[in-house]
Design a protein around this motif. Sequence first.
Motif, PDB file in Angstrom:
ATOM      1  N   LYS A   1     -10.204 -29.139  23.521  1.00 30.12           N
ATOM      2  CA  LYS A   1     -10.931 -28.692  24.713  1.00 30.12           C
ATOM      3  C   LYS A   1     -11.408 -27.251  24.583  1.00 30.12           C
ATOM      4  O   LYS A   1     -11.891 -26.866  23.532  1.00 30.12           O
ATOM      5  CB  LYS A   1     -10.066 -28.896  25.961  1.00 30.12           C
ATOM      6  CG  LYS A   1      -9.454 -30.315  26.050  1.00 30.12           C
ATOM      7  CD  LYS A   1     -10.126 -31.159  27.058  1.00 30.12           C
ATOM      8  CE  LYS A   1      -9.378 -32.436  27.342  1.00 30.12           C
ATOM      9  NZ  LYS A   1      -9.706 -33.560  26.460  1.00 30.12           N
TER      10      LYS A   1
ATOM     11  N   THR B   1     -11.288 -33.824  35.040  1.00 35.29           N
ATOM     12  CA  THR B   1     -12.332 -34.180  34.072  1.00 35.29           C
ATOM     13  C   THR B   1     -12.965 -35.539  34.375  1.00 35.29           C
ATOM     14  O   THR B   1     -14.033 -35.861  33.845  1.00 35.29           O
ATOM     15  CB  THR B   1     -11.714 -34.178  32.648  1.00 35.29           C
ATOM     16  OG1 THR B   1     -10.674 -33.180  32.606  1.00 35.29           O
ATOM     17  CG2 THR B   1     -12.735 -33.835  31.597  1.00 35.29           C
TER      18      THR B   1
ATOM     19  N   ARG C   1      -2.692 -40.426  36.387  1.00 28.03           N
ATOM     20  CA  ARG C   1      -1.845 -40.559  35.190  1.00 28.03           C
ATOM     21  C   ARG C   1      -0.494 -39.876  35.403  1.00 28.03           C
ATOM     22  O   ARG C   1       0.536 -40.365  34.935  1.00 28.03           O
ATOM     23  CB  ARG C   1      -2.558 -39.983  33.962  1.00 28.03           C
ATOM     24  CG  ARG C   1      -1.822 -40.285  32.674  1.00 28.03           C
ATOM     25  CD  ARG C   1      -2.584 -39.843  31.445  1.00 28.03           C
ATOM     26  NE  ARG C   1      -3.822 -40.567  31.260  1.00 28.03           N
ATOM     27  CZ  ARG C   1      -4.717 -40.298  30.295  1.00 28.03           C
ATOM     28  NH1 ARG C   1      -4.487 -39.328  29.435  1.00 28.03           N
ATOM     29  NH2 ARG C   1      -5.825 -40.994  30.186  1.00 28.03           N
TER      30      ARG C   1
ATOM     31  N   ASP D   1      -2.100 -28.907  35.598  1.00 27.70           N
ATOM     32  CA  ASP D   1      -2.744 -29.531  34.443  1.00 27.70           C
ATOM     33  C   ASP D   1      -4.071 -28.802  34.244  1.00 27.70           C
ATOM     34  O   ASP D   1      -5.036 -29.018  34.980  1.00 27.70           O
ATOM     35  CB  ASP D   1      -2.962 -31.027  34.727  1.00 27.70           C
ATOM     36  CG  ASP D   1      -3.820 -31.704  33.649  1.00 27.70           C
ATOM     37  OD1 ASP D   1      -4.375 -31.004  32.773  1.00 27.70           O
ATOM     38  OD2 ASP D   1      -3.949 -32.946  33.702  1.00 27.70           O
TER      39      ASP D   1
ATOM     40  N   MET E   1      -5.734 -28.861  31.370  1.00 30.47           N
ATOM     41  CA  MET E   1      -6.150 -29.390  30.065  1.00 30.47           C
ATOM     42  C   MET E   1      -7.597 -29.073  29.735  1.00 30.47           C
ATOM     43  O   MET E   1      -7.905 -28.637  28.632  1.00 30.47           O
ATOM     44  CB  MET E   1      -5.960 -30.920  30.091  1.00 30.47           C
ATOM     45  CG  MET E   1      -5.737 -31.540  28.766  1.00 30.47           C
ATOM     46  SD  MET E   1      -4.193 -30.983  28.044  1.00 30.47           S
ATOM     47  CE  MET E   1      -2.993 -31.698  29.150  1.00 30.47           C
ATOM     48  N   SER E   2      -8.492 -29.294  30.688  1.00 32.41           N
ATOM     49  CA  SER E   2      -9.919 -29.149  30.363  1.00 32.41           C
ATOM     50  C   SER E   2     -10.486 -27.818  30.853  1.00 32.41           C
ATOM     51  O   SER E   2     -11.702 -27.653  30.901  1.00 32.41           O
ATOM     52  CB  SER E   2     -10.713 -30.322  30.947  1.00 32.41           C
ATOM     53  OG  SER E   2     -10.652 -30.309  32.355  1.00 32.41           O
TER      54      SER E   2
ATOM     55  N   TYR F   1      -6.676 -38.228  36.008  1.00 32.88           N
ATOM     56  CA  TYR F   1      -5.574 -37.455  35.419  1.00 32.88           C
ATOM     57  C   TYR F   1      -4.464 -37.178  36.421  1.00 32.88           C
ATOM     58  O   TYR F   1      -3.299 -37.069  36.040  1.00 32.88           O
ATOM     59  CB  TYR F   1      -6.118 -36.199  34.724  1.00 32.88           C
ATOM     60  CG  TYR F   1      -7.016 -36.625  33.588  1.00 32.88           C
ATOM     61  CD1 TYR F   1      -6.472 -37.235  32.466  1.00 32.88           C
ATOM     62  CD2 TYR F   1      -8.400 -36.534  33.684  1.00 32.88           C
ATOM     63  CE1 TYR F   1      -7.279 -37.715  31.450  1.00 32.88           C
ATOM     64  CE2 TYR F   1      -9.228 -37.004  32.660  1.00 32.88           C
ATOM     65  CZ  TYR F   1      -8.660 -37.594  31.554  1.00 32.88           C
ATOM     66  OH  TYR F   1      -9.454 -38.079  30.548  1.00 32.88           O
TER      67      TYR F   1
ATOM     68  N   SER G   1      -1.109 -35.389  21.898  1.00 30.79           N
ATOM     69  CA  SER G   1      -2.268 -35.009  22.718  1.00 30.79           C
ATOM     70  C   SER G   1      -1.786 -34.344  24.008  1.00 30.79           C
ATOM     71  O   SER G   1      -0.580 -34.155  24.223  1.00 30.79           O
ATOM     72  CB  SER G   1      -3.105 -36.248  23.032  1.00 30.79           C
ATOM     73  OG  SER G   1      -2.510 -36.981  24.080  1.00 30.79           O
ATOM     74  N   GLY G   2      -2.727 -34.019  24.872  1.00 30.77           N
ATOM     75  CA  GLY G   2      -2.400 -33.363  26.126  1.00 30.77           C
ATOM     76  C   GLY G   2      -1.426 -34.147  26.990  1.00 30.77           C
ATOM     77  O   GLY G   2      -0.534 -33.569  27.632  1.00 30.77           O
ATOM     78  N   THR G   3      -1.566 -35.471  26.995  1.00 34.51           N
ATOM     79  CA  THR G   3      -0.700 -36.305  27.838  1.00 34.51           C
ATOM     80  C   THR G   3       0.770 -36.146  27.436  1.00 34.51           C
ATOM     81  O   THR G   3       1.667 -36.197  28.284  1.00 34.51           O
ATOM     82  CB  THR G   3      -1.134 -37.784  27.736  1.00 34.51           C
ATOM     83  OG1 THR G   3      -2.522 -37.862  28.079  1.00 34.51           O
ATOM     84  CG2 THR G   3      -0.339 -38.681  28.661  1.00 34.51           C
TER      85      THR G   3
ATOM     86  N   VAL H   1      -4.409 -30.730  39.271  1.00 33.99           N
ATOM     87  CA  VAL H   1      -5.287 -30.677  38.097  1.00 33.99           C
ATOM     88  C   VAL H   1      -6.327 -29.593  38.368  1.00 33.99           C
ATOM     89  O   VAL H   1      -6.970 -29.608  39.418  1.00 33.99           O
ATOM     90  CB  VAL H   1      -5.980 -32.044  37.889  1.00 33.99           C
ATOM     91  CG1 VAL H   1      -6.843 -32.018  36.634  1.00 33.99           C
ATOM     92  CG2 VAL H   1      -4.947 -33.168  37.806  1.00 33.99           C
TER      93      VAL H   1
ATOM     94  N   CYS I   1      -9.345 -28.546  36.487  1.00 33.91           N
ATOM     95  CA  CYS I   1     -10.645 -29.232  36.456  1.00 33.91           C
ATOM     96  C   CYS I   1     -10.339 -30.703  36.245  1.00 33.91           C
ATOM     97  O   CYS I   1      -9.788 -31.083  35.216  1.00 33.91           O
ATOM     98  CB  CYS I   1     -11.511 -28.707  35.313  1.00 33.91           C
ATOM     99  SG  CYS I   1     -12.950 -29.762  34.998  1.00 33.91           S
TER     100      CYS I   1
HETATM  101  C1  LIG Z   1      -7.463 -32.816  33.065  1.00 34.80           C
HETATM  102  C2  LIG Z   1      -6.901 -33.632  31.937  1.00 34.80           C
HETATM  103  N1  LIG Z   1      -5.597 -33.896  31.915  1.00 34.80           N
HETATM  104  C3  LIG Z   1      -5.029 -34.609  30.935  1.00 34.80           C
HETATM  105  C4  LIG Z   1      -5.797 -35.097  29.908  1.00 34.80           C
HETATM  106  C5  LIG Z   1      -5.143 -35.915  28.845  1.00 34.80           C
HETATM  107  O1  LIG Z   1      -5.265 -35.310  27.593  1.00 34.80           O
HETATM  108  P1  LIG Z   1      -5.218 -36.178  26.258  1.00 34.80           P
HETATM  109  O2  LIG Z   1      -6.361 -37.155  26.324  1.00 34.80           O
HETATM  110  O3  LIG Z   1      -5.385 -35.139  25.197  1.00 34.80           O
HETATM  111  O4  LIG Z   1      -3.908 -36.860  26.209  1.00 34.80           O
HETATM  112  C6  LIG Z   1      -7.172 -34.858  29.870  1.00 34.80           C
HETATM  113  C7  LIG Z   1      -8.020 -35.399  28.787  1.00 34.80           C
HETATM  114  O5  LIG Z   1      -9.237 -35.343  28.835  1.00 34.80           O
HETATM  115  C8  LIG Z   1      -7.734 -34.095  30.916  1.00 34.80           C
HETATM  116  O6  LIG Z   1      -9.047 -33.834  30.933  1.00 34.80           O
END
Ligand SMILES: Cc1ncc(COP(=O)(O)O)c(C=O)c1O
Length: 403
Positions: free
Chosen positions: A218, A167, A119, A192, A194-195, A116, A89-91, A163, A165
Motif C-alpha cells: 500500500k 478501501t 472482516r 486499521d 492498512m490503505s 474490512y 498480509s495485512g489481515t 478503519v 480509509c
Molecule cells: C482497510 C484494509 N484493511 C485490511 C485489508 C486487508 O489487507 P490484506 O489484503 O493485505 O490482508 C485491506 C486490503 O486491501 C484494507 O484495504
Amino acid sequence: MPEAIADPVRPAASRAASTGNQQFLLTPGPLTTSLGVKQAMLKDWGSRDPAFIALNADIRHRLVTIAAASGGAAASGGNDFVCVPVQGSGTFAIEATLGTLVPPDGKLLVLVNGAYGERMMKIMQRLGRRATALTVAEDKTHDLGEVQSTLQGDPAITHVAAVHCETTSGILNPIEPIADQVHAEGRALIVDAMSSFGALPLDAAALSCAAVVASSNKCLEGAPGMGYAIVRQDVLAGCEGNSPSLALDLFDQWRAMEGNGQWRFTPPTHVMAAFHQALIEHEAEGGVPGRYRRYRQNCDILIEGMQKLGFRPLLPAASQAPVIVTFHMPADPRFDFKSFYDRLAALGYVIYPGKLTVAPSFRIGCIGQVMPEDMQNAVATIASVLEDMGVQDCGPASTGERA
Ligand SMILES: Cc1ncc(COP(=O)(O)O)c(C=O)c1O
C-alpha cells in the motif's frame, strides 16, 4: 460520446524503466513498486545475521516515527509505541492485533462501513471473542452521537476498532473525532490504517489510540508479505497470554524481538529488504506530506478526467480519500467491464472490480509508484478504450444523471 482527451498512451518508456514494469497497477494493492524496491530483493539475507537484525530494527524504528506525524512521543524512538511486525498480509496483522489486545473477557465494537470492518467481525467470531458491529452504508461515515450512545449503553465494550480509509469504497473515516469519542468514553481504540498509513496524516500519540495496524504494501510502496501493529507499549505489556494463537501472538513476537532483535519464525527477509528501501524512498519524497501530495494530485487528475468522460464517482469530494476511487458502472449496454478491463490491462493499466454491495461499480487506485503523468496517461487511455468500445454514455444505471 465523452470528450476524448488524447490518444491512448502506454506507460512512457522512461516510466516503465524507472519501475521495471510494463504495467501500472491502479488497484488497492499489491501496487506498483519502484525499480529500487524490486532490486532490493536480489540479495539473500541470513535471518540471524547482525546485518538483518540491524535492518529489522531500523524498519521498526522508522515505522514508529511515521506513526507520529506531529513528532510527538511516538517519534522519540519507541518510548510510548512499539512496532511489532508479523509475517503475512495485512489481515494477519489485524488478526494478531485483535487476538492479542482484546482479552478473552473483553468485547470489541467494530465501526463497519465496508468489507474490512466486516472482516474484523469475522475474525472476532473465529477467535471466539465477543464483538458487536455498528454498521452504516458503504458511502456514509458513522454518526458520532450513535458511537457515543452505543458505548454508553454497553459497558462490556472494552475496545473499539475503526478503519481509517475503508478501501471498499475509498471513503475517509473521520478518525480524529472517532478517537476523541472513544477516549472520552474510556475505551481503547484500534485503527486499521492498512490503505492510509504513510500517506494520510495520522498521529497515533495525539489520537491516544492503543494500536495502528498496516502492512508493507500500500502507501509505503513496499512488496506485500509483512504486516505490523504500532502499539502503545504500556497496553502491549498487559497482553501476555491473551492470544489464542502461537504464530499471531503480538506479545510473544514483541518480547522475542526486544530480546534478541530476531523474528521467532522465518522472517520474510526479501520483503523486509524491499521495505527498507521503500521507507528510504518514502523519506526522500518528503515523508507523509510528500506522499500525500502526489496521491492527492493523482486522485484529482483521475476524478476530473473521469468526470469529463461522464463517469460518476460514488463519493462526494469531502469524504473521498486520495487512495482509491469507486465509480458507478455505466448504464450504456456497450460498456462491458471485462472487456474494458482487458483492453486497459493490455495497454498497461490494471484497474480493479468494485466491492460495493449496494451498486454495481469498479475502482481505480491512485497509490503506489504512480506519478501524475501516469494518471494523465491512464485517463487518456480510458477515453480511447471507450471510443473503441463504442460507449457513448458513462452515466450510472441508477440515476442516468451525468456527473
Ligand atoms: C482497510 C484494509 N484493511 C485490511 C485489508 C486487508 O489487507 P490484506 O489484503 O493485505 O490482508 C485491506 C486490503 O486491501 C484494507 O484495504
